[in-house]
Design a protein around this motif. Structure first.
Motif, PDB file in Angstrom:
ATOM      1  N   TYR A 114       0.963  -1.339   0.196  1.00 59.71           N
ATOM      2  CA  TYR A 114       0.049  -0.137  -0.156  1.00 59.71           C
ATOM      3  C   TYR A 114       0.932   1.173  -0.080  1.00 59.71           C
ATOM      4  O   TYR A 114       0.509   2.302  -0.756  1.00 59.71           O
ATOM      5  CB  TYR A 114      -0.963  -0.018   1.297  1.00 59.71           C
ATOM      6  N   GLU A 115       1.795   1.388   0.642  1.00 57.10           N
ATOM      7  CA  GLU A 115       2.820   2.493   0.779  1.00 57.10           C
ATOM      8  C   GLU A 115       3.652   2.769  -0.562  1.00 57.10           C
ATOM      9  O   GLU A 115       3.503   3.752  -0.755  1.00 57.10           O
ATOM     10  CB  GLU A 115       3.848   2.189   1.988  1.00 57.10           C
ATOM     11  N   ALA A 134       0.936   4.183  -2.791  1.00 55.81           N
ATOM     12  CA  ALA A 134       0.429   5.486  -2.590  1.00 55.81           C
ATOM     13  C   ALA A 134       1.680   6.378  -2.807  1.00 55.81           C
ATOM     14  O   ALA A 134       1.224   7.441  -3.417  1.00 55.81           O
ATOM     15  CB  ALA A 134       0.317   5.566  -1.089  1.00 55.81           C
TER      16      ALA A 134
END
Length: 77
Positions: free
Chosen positions: A6-7, A10
């Protein structure tokens, strides 16, 4: 510590999304489309928030949504 998926996602996608700019005209058009389908209370709230975001008066936003041609205020002159 390594970054999660996710990081990593993102870091790539957030800058793209943040570059999207919505104009006052976009906001007014959205409110015009929503007005017949949602409650008057919600529209009032949305018009107030739009006024705050775009540094306009509530009445200016309301007039723009209602289609008044000369909606801009002369209060700053």
């Amino acid at each position: 510590m390594s970054k999660s998926l996710y990081e990593k996602f993102a870091e790539i996608e957030q800058p793209k999304i943040l570059k999207e700019t919505k104009t006052f005209e976009d906001a007014v058009e959205s409110l015009k489309l929503l007005k017949p389908r949602i409650s008057a209370e919600y529209i009032d709230w949305a018009e107030e928030v739009t006024a705050l975001i775009f540094n306009r008066t509530y009445q200016e936003v309301r007039d723009a949504v209602d289609g008044v041609e000369a909606w801009i205020s002369m209060s700053g002159i």
